[in-house]
Write a protein that holds these residues in place. Structure first.
Motif, PDB file in Angstrom:
ATOM      1  N   ARG A   1     -66.372  -8.153 -25.211  1.00  0.00           N
ATOM      2  CA  ARG A   1     -66.319  -9.396 -26.058  1.00  0.00           C
ATOM      3  C   ARG A   1     -66.996 -10.517 -25.320  1.00  0.00           C
ATOM      4  NH1 ARG A   1     -63.479 -11.618 -30.094  1.00  0.00           N
ATOM      5  NH2 ARG A   1     -62.181  -9.568 -30.527  1.00  0.00           N
ATOM      6  N   GLU A   2     -67.842 -11.356 -25.853  1.00  0.00           N
ATOM      7  CA  GLU A   2     -68.630 -12.284 -25.139  1.00  0.00           C
ATOM      8  C   GLU A   2     -67.863 -13.532 -24.912  1.00  0.00           C
ATOM      9  OE1 GLU A   2     -71.465 -12.232 -23.319  1.00  0.00           O
ATOM     10  OE2 GLU A   2     -70.825 -14.321 -22.982  1.00  0.00           O
ATOM     11  N   LYS A   3     -67.351 -13.653 -23.825  1.00  0.00           N
ATOM     12  CA  LYS A   3     -66.585 -14.934 -23.487  1.00  0.00           C
ATOM     13  C   LYS A   3     -67.425 -16.288 -23.851  1.00  0.00           C
ATOM     14  CE  LYS A   3     -63.467 -12.959 -20.547  1.00  0.00           C
ATOM     15  NZ  LYS A   3     -62.830 -12.697 -18.756  1.00  0.00           N
ATOM     16  N   ASP A   4     -68.619 -16.207 -23.283  1.00  0.00           N
ATOM     17  CA  ASP A   4     -69.488 -17.542 -23.236  1.00  0.00           C
ATOM     18  C   ASP A   4     -70.659 -17.502 -23.925  1.00  0.00           C
ATOM     19  OD1 ASP A   4     -67.733 -18.999 -21.350  1.00  0.00           O
ATOM     20  OD2 ASP A   4     -68.254 -17.382 -19.996  1.00  0.00           O
ATOM     21  N   HIS A   5     -71.875 -17.450 -23.477  1.00  0.00           N
ATOM     22  CA  HIS A   5     -73.137 -17.618 -24.310  1.00  0.00           C
ATOM     23  C   HIS A   5     -74.160 -16.453 -23.876  1.00  0.00           C
ATOM     24  CE1 HIS A   5     -71.359 -21.323 -23.801  1.00  0.00           C
ATOM     25  NE2 HIS A   5     -71.537 -21.553 -25.005  1.00  0.00           N
TER      26      HIS A   5
ATOM     27  N   GLN B   1     -68.748 -11.471 -35.978  1.00  0.00           N
ATOM     28  CA  GLN B   1     -68.228 -12.369 -34.979  1.00  0.00           C
ATOM     29  C   GLN B   1     -66.772 -12.341 -34.379  1.00  0.00           C
ATOM     30  OE1 GLN B   1     -69.044 -17.044 -36.180  1.00  0.00           O
ATOM     31  NE2 GLN B   1     -68.688 -16.045 -38.328  1.00  0.00           N
TER      32      GLN B   1
ATOM     33  N   SER C   1     -67.055 -11.932 -30.549  1.00  0.00           N
ATOM     34  CA  SER C   1     -67.113 -13.583 -30.147  1.00  0.00           C
ATOM     35  C   SER C   1     -68.648 -13.962 -29.905  1.00  0.00           C
ATOM     36  CB  SER C   1     -66.406 -13.744 -28.917  1.00  0.00           C
ATOM     37  OG  SER C   1     -64.930 -13.595 -29.158  1.00  0.00           O
TER      38      SER C   1
ATOM     39  N   THR D   1     -70.474 -16.184 -31.748  1.00  0.00           N
ATOM     40  CA  THR D   1     -70.070 -16.914 -33.097  1.00  0.00           C
ATOM     41  C   THR D   1     -71.173 -17.840 -33.240  1.00  0.00           C
ATOM     42  OG1 THR D   1     -69.104 -18.681 -31.620  1.00  0.00           O
ATOM     43  CG2 THR D   1     -67.575 -16.589 -32.124  1.00  0.00           C
TER      44      THR D   1
ATOM     45  N   LYS E   1     -70.997 -21.086 -31.159  1.00  0.00           N
ATOM     46  CA  LYS E   1     -71.743 -21.155 -29.947  1.00  0.00           C
ATOM     47  C   LYS E   1     -73.016 -20.865 -29.705  1.00  0.00           C
ATOM     48  CE  LYS E   1     -68.850 -17.888 -27.963  1.00  0.00           C
ATOM     49  NZ  LYS E   1     -67.976 -16.969 -27.092  1.00  0.00           N
TER      50      LYS E   1
ATOM     51  N   PHE F   1     -60.886 -15.088 -30.973  1.00  0.00           N
ATOM     52  CA  PHE F   1     -62.196 -15.420 -31.656  1.00  0.00           C
ATOM     53  C   PHE F   1     -63.091 -15.972 -30.890  1.00  0.00           C
ATOM     54  CE2 PHE F   1     -64.747 -18.064 -34.402  1.00  0.00           C
ATOM     55  CZ  PHE F   1     -65.428 -16.959 -35.172  1.00  0.00           C
ATOM     56  N   HIS F   2     -63.068 -17.068 -30.407  1.00  0.00           N
ATOM     57  CA  HIS F   2     -64.013 -17.962 -29.919  1.00  0.00           C
ATOM     58  C   HIS F   2     -64.480 -17.365 -28.593  1.00  0.00           C
ATOM     59  CE1 HIS F   2     -66.099 -21.634 -29.185  1.00  0.00           C
ATOM     60  NE2 HIS F   2     -65.501 -21.927 -27.957  1.00  0.00           N
ATOM     61  N   GLY F   3     -63.591 -16.563 -27.859  1.00  0.00           N
ATOM     62  CA  GLY F   3     -63.955 -16.196 -26.499  1.00  0.00           C
ATOM     63  C   GLY F   3     -63.548 -16.748 -25.349  1.00  0.00           C
ATOM     64  N   HIS F   4     -63.275 -17.935 -25.376  1.00  0.00           N
ATOM     65  CA  HIS F   4     -62.936 -18.676 -24.180  1.00  0.00           C
ATOM     66  C   HIS F   4     -61.940 -19.790 -24.482  1.00  0.00           C
ATOM     67  CE1 HIS F   4     -66.899 -20.827 -24.859  1.00  0.00           C
ATOM     68  NE2 HIS F   4     -65.930 -21.671 -24.934  1.00  0.00           N
TER      69      HIS F   4
ATOM     70  N   THR G   1     -70.819 -27.920 -29.369  1.00  0.00           N
ATOM     71  CA  THR G   1     -70.902 -27.173 -30.303  1.00  0.00           C
ATOM     72  C   THR G   1     -69.738 -26.393 -30.745  1.00  0.00           C
ATOM     73  OG1 THR G   1     -72.072 -25.409 -29.684  1.00  0.00           O
ATOM     74  CG2 THR G   1     -73.526 -27.427 -30.291  1.00  0.00           C
TER      75      THR G   1
ATOM     76  N   ASP H   1     -66.540 -23.523 -34.116  1.00  0.00           N
ATOM     77  CA  ASP H   1     -65.664 -22.441 -34.530  1.00  0.00           C
ATOM     78  C   ASP H   1     -64.201 -22.774 -34.844  1.00  0.00           C
ATOM     79  OD1 ASP H   1     -67.653 -20.390 -34.081  1.00  0.00           O
ATOM     80  OD2 ASP H   1     -67.184 -20.223 -31.962  1.00  0.00           O
TER      81      ASP H   1
ATOM     82  N   GLU I   1     -70.182 -21.691 -16.748  1.00  0.00           N
ATOM     83  CA  GLU I   1     -69.823 -21.231 -18.058  1.00  0.00           C
ATOM     84  C   GLU I   1     -68.122 -21.640 -18.383  1.00  0.00           C
ATOM     85  OE1 GLU I   1     -71.512 -20.791 -20.586  1.00  0.00           O
ATOM     86  OE2 GLU I   1     -72.772 -19.063 -20.584  1.00  0.00           O
TER      87      GLU I   1
ATOM     88  N   SER J   1     -65.332 -19.958 -19.505  1.00  0.00           N
ATOM     89  CA  SER J   1     -64.684 -19.058 -19.285  1.00  0.00           C
ATOM     90  C   SER J   1     -64.754 -19.027 -17.765  1.00  0.00           C
ATOM     91  CB  SER J   1     -65.125 -17.436 -19.737  1.00  0.00           C
ATOM     92  OG  SER J   1     -66.027 -16.944 -18.734  1.00  0.00           O
TER      93      SER J   1
END
Lengths: 198, 198
Positions: free
Chosen positions: A40-44, A66, A70, A72, A75, B14-17, B59, B63, B124, B126
């Protein structure tokens, strides 16, 4: 192989209703993460290009994407391509890219369920009887990944996000902050796009 | 008034961090629902126009808006306006419209926290020490709604979504389904946009 990847209850709460498409997208997202070998993608660091557009049904699957990845919208790592297709490309700069699409045979078989008769009559998903929603969703959970998804490696896929900046300034008219990329100039002063009239 | 509206744990998953902005957006979304007198949007009846763009930070709050309102990107009821501003307009055809924006004084005060020094160095979210994230997030939870948000009624706001269609056809080249709005014609045959070359 049948890898149900049933969404957690929170994904349904996030989405707002129960429908078959959010779970399809959740499964697509989980499979894409496995294919690329990422979490799962924590950041970008993971980018998703979803081929849906406006004015057509079945876009809900992208909320499942999403929730699973993640990647989203907020992001800035998930975008629609406006192709009107039930597909998405997942790209990780270090791992490559893969495209998942729903096979037409699967879409045709799914379309015979009563859920879609309700939708075509204009009934919103939250108003469709739960047993009608469960019928098609449970059927999907029993289908194999191979029956549902076409999977294509995209070795030549490239994407470079724009360079970001933290710089911001206040609009000389409304006084609100605007990040520099979106600052415009009017009568020699910095303005936001709505105040500019441009 | 201090209405923390702390996001549920699933919204962070959901958001990841963990970052201060997702909670700000969650609170904005909850307040907007209360202002309009509506519940979380189960289907497609609430529209959100978020004034963020690309290539700028902060941004993530959108989310939180998605998580609070279920006005999600995939349901086609949340869009970015690309103004580069920390604001969003919430529109319900039967209830009217309201715009929430972050006040510059709040943004300035928040910007002094160490979290932003890490972000400007390119760290980042996280990877920022949890106590540094918690410091600014906890401070935000203690601020009043009035200190954080400018709230503007938008009585003249209007928006009409495009008319949808369930019609689809297969692309004569790749064989994949395409919803009619996005079907193109090439050599007299239906094609999808990528196959068309247009």
């Amino acid at each position: 192989m049948v890898t149900k990847h049933v969404p957690p209850e929170w994904a349904f709460e996030f989405h707002g209703h129960r429908c078959p498409f959010m779970p399809i997208g959740y499964r697509m997202g989980k499979l894409a993460l496995e294919y690329l070998g990422v979490e799962r993608e924590k950041d970008h660091g993971l980018f998703v290009f979803a081929e849906i557009g406006i004015g057509h049904p079945q876009t809900c699957f992208v909320d499942g994407v999403q929730a699973a990845t993640s990647a989203t919208y907020a992001k800035g790592i998930l975008e629609k391509t406006f192709y009107g297709k039930l597909a998405a490309t997942f790209y990780h700069p270090q791992k490559g890219a893969v495209r998942y699409s729903l096979k037409p045979e699967f879409v045709d078989a799914m379309g015979k369920y009563e859920f879609f008769a309700y939708r075509k009559k204009g009934v919103e998903p939250s108003q469709i009887p739960p047993n009608v929603v469960d019928e098609v969703t449970d059927w999907i959970y029993e289908q194999t990944d191979d029956y549902m998804f076409k999977v294509e490696a995209k070795p030549d896929f490239k994407y470079t996000p724009v360079k970001g900046s933290f710089n911001k300034n206040k609009c000389s008219i409304c006084g609100e902050y605007v990040f520099e990329r979106y600052l415009r100039t009017k009568d020699g002063k910095p303005v936001c796009i709505p105040c500019s009239g441009y």
